[in-house]
Design an enzyme around this catalytic site. Structure first.
Site, PDB file in Angstrom:
ATOM      1  N   TRP A  15      -3.577  -7.926  10.481  1.00  0.00           N
ATOM      2  CA  TRP A  15      -4.566  -7.977   9.764  1.00  0.00           C
ATOM      3  C   TRP A  15      -4.326  -9.020   8.483  1.00  0.00           C
ATOM      4  O   TRP A  15      -5.030  -9.159   7.455  1.00  0.00           O
ATOM      5  CB  TRP A  15      -4.976  -6.586   8.941  1.00  0.00           C
ATOM      6  CG  TRP A  15      -3.728  -5.927   8.648  1.00  0.00           C
ATOM      7  CD1 TRP A  15      -3.069  -5.855   7.676  1.00  0.00           C
ATOM      8  CD2 TRP A  15      -2.948  -4.810   9.655  1.00  0.00           C
ATOM      9  NE1 TRP A  15      -1.855  -5.125   7.402  1.00  0.00           N
ATOM     10  CE2 TRP A  15      -1.708  -4.666   8.816  1.00  0.00           C
ATOM     11  CE3 TRP A  15      -3.274  -4.591  11.051  1.00  0.00           C
ATOM     12  CZ2 TRP A  15      -0.995  -3.620   9.451  1.00  0.00           C
ATOM     13  CZ3 TRP A  15      -2.354  -3.573  11.447  1.00  0.00           C
ATOM     14  CH2 TRP A  15      -1.279  -3.039  10.673  1.00  0.00           C
ATOM     15  N   ARG A  16      -3.072  -9.585   8.567  1.00  0.00           N
ATOM     16  CA  ARG A  16      -2.818 -10.680   7.635  1.00  0.00           C
ATOM     17  C   ARG A  16      -3.162 -11.947   8.083  1.00  0.00           C
ATOM     18  O   ARG A  16      -3.202 -12.994   7.299  1.00  0.00           O
ATOM     19  CB  ARG A  16      -1.547 -10.694   7.365  1.00  0.00           C
ATOM     20  CG  ARG A  16      -0.974  -9.414   6.567  1.00  0.00           C
ATOM     21  CD  ARG A  16       0.344  -9.865   5.536  1.00  0.00           C
ATOM     22  NE  ARG A  16       0.523  -8.596   4.905  1.00  0.00           N
ATOM     23  CZ  ARG A  16       1.817  -7.981   4.648  1.00  0.00           C
ATOM     24  NH1 ARG A  16       2.901  -8.507   5.183  1.00  0.00           N
ATOM     25  NH2 ARG A  16       2.083  -6.936   4.043  1.00  0.00           N
ATOM     26  N   GLU A  36      -7.014  -1.426   6.509  1.00  0.00           N
ATOM     27  CA  GLU A  36      -6.787  -0.353   5.023  1.00  0.00           C
ATOM     28  C   GLU A  36      -7.154   0.979   5.362  1.00  0.00           C
ATOM     29  O   GLU A  36      -6.514   1.858   4.844  1.00  0.00           O
ATOM     30  CB  GLU A  36      -7.728  -0.908   4.005  1.00  0.00           C
ATOM     31  CG  GLU A  36      -7.266  -2.402   3.554  1.00  0.00           C
ATOM     32  CD  GLU A  36      -5.745  -2.148   2.847  1.00  0.00           C
ATOM     33  OE1 GLU A  36      -5.296  -1.124   2.552  1.00  0.00           O
ATOM     34  OE2 GLU A  36      -5.259  -3.179   2.596  1.00  0.00           O
ATOM     35  N   GLY A  60      -5.196  10.800  13.527  1.00  0.00           N
ATOM     36  CA  GLY A  60      -5.394  11.832  12.590  1.00  0.00           C
ATOM     37  C   GLY A  60      -6.091  11.647  11.535  1.00  0.00           C
ATOM     38  O   GLY A  60      -6.763  10.521  11.541  1.00  0.00           O
ATOM     39  N   TYR A  61      -6.317  12.527  10.486  1.00  0.00           N
ATOM     40  CA  TYR A  61      -7.214  12.584   9.532  1.00  0.00           C
ATOM     41  C   TYR A  61      -8.732  12.015   9.826  1.00  0.00           C
ATOM     42  O   TYR A  61      -9.002  10.974   9.460  1.00  0.00           O
ATOM     43  CB  TYR A  61      -6.753  11.722   8.315  1.00  0.00           C
ATOM     44  CG  TYR A  61      -5.291  12.311   7.912  1.00  0.00           C
ATOM     45  CD1 TYR A  61      -5.307  13.186   6.997  1.00  0.00           C
ATOM     46  CD2 TYR A  61      -4.109  11.802   8.334  1.00  0.00           C
ATOM     47  CE1 TYR A  61      -4.077  13.926   6.642  1.00  0.00           C
ATOM     48  CE2 TYR A  61      -3.032  12.344   7.860  1.00  0.00           C
ATOM     49  CZ  TYR A  61      -2.955  13.298   6.949  1.00  0.00           C
ATOM     50  OH  TYR A  61      -1.596  13.690   6.591  1.00  0.00           O
ATOM     51  N   TYR A 103      -8.323   2.414  -4.649  1.00  0.00           N
ATOM     52  CA  TYR A 103      -7.416   1.642  -4.061  1.00  0.00           C
ATOM     53  C   TYR A 103      -8.018   0.665  -2.955  1.00  0.00           C
ATOM     54  O   TYR A 103      -7.975  -0.531  -2.931  1.00  0.00           O
ATOM     55  CB  TYR A 103      -6.238   2.531  -3.284  1.00  0.00           C
ATOM     56  CG  TYR A 103      -5.489   1.579  -2.368  1.00  0.00           C
ATOM     57  CD1 TYR A 103      -4.505   0.400  -2.822  1.00  0.00           C
ATOM     58  CD2 TYR A 103      -5.822   1.568  -0.958  1.00  0.00           C
ATOM     59  CE1 TYR A 103      -3.994  -0.065  -2.013  1.00  0.00           C
ATOM     60  CE2 TYR A 103      -5.184   0.887  -0.125  1.00  0.00           C
ATOM     61  CZ  TYR A 103      -4.401  -0.077  -0.591  1.00  0.00           C
ATOM     62  OH  TYR A 103      -3.786  -0.911   0.486  1.00  0.00           O
ATOM     63  N   ASP A 121      -1.592   1.664  -4.568  1.00  0.00           N
ATOM     64  CA  ASP A 121      -1.603   2.738  -3.409  1.00  0.00           C
ATOM     65  C   ASP A 121      -0.084   3.316  -3.935  1.00  0.00           C
ATOM     66  O   ASP A 121       0.658   3.156  -4.897  1.00  0.00           O
ATOM     67  CB  ASP A 121      -1.434   2.211  -2.259  1.00  0.00           C
ATOM     68  CG  ASP A 121      -0.219   1.281  -1.827  1.00  0.00           C
ATOM     69  OD1 ASP A 121       0.402   0.751  -2.622  1.00  0.00           O
ATOM     70  OD2 ASP A 121      -0.114   1.059  -0.639  1.00  0.00           O
ATOM     71  N   CYS A 177      14.195  -4.979 -13.511  1.00  0.00           N
ATOM     72  CA  CYS A 177      13.772  -3.756 -13.299  1.00  0.00           C
ATOM     73  C   CYS A 177      14.440  -2.657 -14.188  1.00  0.00           C
ATOM     74  O   CYS A 177      15.537  -2.714 -14.256  1.00  0.00           O
ATOM     75  CB  CYS A 177      14.149  -3.361 -11.729  1.00  0.00           C
ATOM     76  SG  CYS A 177      13.747  -1.591 -11.372  1.00  0.00           S
TER      77      CYS A 177
HETATM   78  S1  SF4 Z   1      15.313  -3.346  -8.193  1.00  0.00           S
HETATM   79 FE1  SF4 Z   1      15.449  -1.586  -7.000  1.00  0.00          FE
HETATM   80  S2  SF4 Z   1      14.213   0.049  -7.944  1.00  0.00           S
HETATM   81 FE2  SF4 Z   1      13.714  -1.744  -9.133  1.00  0.00          FE
HETATM   82  S3  SF4 Z   1      11.644  -2.620  -8.108  1.00  0.00           S
HETATM   83 FE3  SF4 Z   1      13.717  -3.596  -7.069  1.00  0.00          FE
HETATM   84  S4  SF4 Z   1      13.953  -2.182  -5.124  1.00  0.00           S
HETATM   85 FE4  SF4 Z   1      12.668  -1.070  -6.657  1.00  0.00          FE
END
Ligand code: SF4
Length: 322
Positions: A23-24, A36, A80-81, A117, A135, A197
């Site tokens: 689908w890409r 989807e 399913g579903y 979504y 999602d 992060c």
């Molecule tokens: S650093 Fe680790 S926790 Fe943070 S977004 Fe990337 S994979 Fe996720």
């Protein structure tokens, strides 16, 4: 969050790391929509053969809208579903009434079975419209980036969205969640967003998102009956999934015989042990029907019925079936 540096890093990573999924290779709204819906609560590897077969059988909304429901359910059988398959057909009729696949987000959102979504995913991937799709995968990535379990995720996702190519952005976020920022033991060492992060910085990536309390598991045992008559088997309408057929459970007047097989099946927190027994009956339930063994493949059978009848395929191969 530094949205611009996150965008740059993620899109660069996506360019080289994205999986080649059928689908890409398209931006056709019909195909994106089918993929989807199939991908909701179902793994990518399981979806691929269903997606390809479904598009071969129902290549456009017209073919899907005009197909008998039993044929659509049979093509869905095993995913399913099943309300998803029924909604696909309802939505296909809406698309025909609309004169084609709707091209704006609000009209897409009005199609049967499409939530926030899915509408955002189709609008962005097929039409390049600036809607952030959130999602489970995207939710997890954002909660961890922010190191905040209580954030308004739609607002945060909207702020991060790459408006220049929203479809590619949404897919990149989902891909990161599906392949790197995994629910358990995320691969932070390989993550393009590791520097930005918050969870990684605070060592909380395995605690976020906070888990909801799970219902207590239940263990249940059920008996299913294999009743044969002249090369046919008795099926009853499924009470759980409308339009599908199953093996009957014990009913009045039935003579239950030897065990043929047993198997396990889990539905959310209920863990079933199903025992399939041979049986005979003079009178059968009014709503039941006899199905030729060679026609079972064309019937919309519930997943439980398919598992229950798996032994039968081997018996047929060995020419032992009654
Ligand atoms: S650093 Fe680790 S926790 Fe943070 S977004 Fe990337 S994979 Fe996720």
């Amino acid at each position: 969050m530094h949205a611009a540096s996150i965008r740059r890093a993620l899109l660069r990573w996506y360019e080289r790391a994205q999986r080649d999924l059928p689908w890409r290779r398209t931006t056709a709204p019909y195909a994106i929509w089918i993929s989807e819906i199939m991908l909701q609560q179902t793994r990518v590897a399981a979806v691929i053969p269903y997606y390809e077969r479904f598009l071969a059988s129902f290549p456009n909304a017209k073919a899907l809208a005009r197909a008998p429901e039993a044929k659509v359910l049979a093509a869905w059988s095993g995913l399913g579903y099943y309300s998803r398959a029924r909604n696909l057909q309802k939505a296909a009729l809406q698309i025909l009434d609309h004169g084609g696949f709707p091209k704006d987000h609000d009209s897409i959102r009005e199609l049967a079975g499409i939530g926030d979504y899915t509408a955002a995913a189709i609008a962005s991937i097929a039409f390049g419209l600036p809607y952030a799709a959130v999602d489970g995968n995207v939710r997890r990535v954002i909660v961890r980036l922010l190191n905040n379990n209580g954030a308004d995720l739609q607002i945060e996702a909207d702020g991060l969205l790459d408006r220049g190519d929203p479809g590619r952005w949404n897919q990149a976020m989902m891909e990161l969640g599906a392949t790197v920022c995994l629910p358990r033991d995320p691969h932070c060492g390989e993550c393009p967003l590791a520097r930005q992060c918050g969870a990684r910085r605070n060592g909380t990536q395995n605690e976020l998102p906070a888990k909801r309390a799970k219902p207590t598991p239940e263990r249940l045992t059920r008996t299913l009956l294999a009743i044969f008559r002249r090369g046919r088997i008795l099926l009853v309408p499924s009470l759980r999934v409308k339009g599908f057929w199953e093996l009957p459970e014990p009913f009045e007047g039935v003579q239950v015989g030897k065990m043929l097989r047993e198997f396990r099946h889990t539905i959310t927190h209920r863990h079933y042990r199903f025992i399939v027994r041979e049986a005979t009956a003079e009178d059968v339930p009014k709503t039941s029907r006899w199905c030729g063994l060679e026609r079972l493949g064309d019937m919309p059978l519930s997943t439980i019925a398919r598992k229950a009848l798996a032994w039968n395929a081997q018996r047929r191969a060995d020419n032992h079936f009654p």
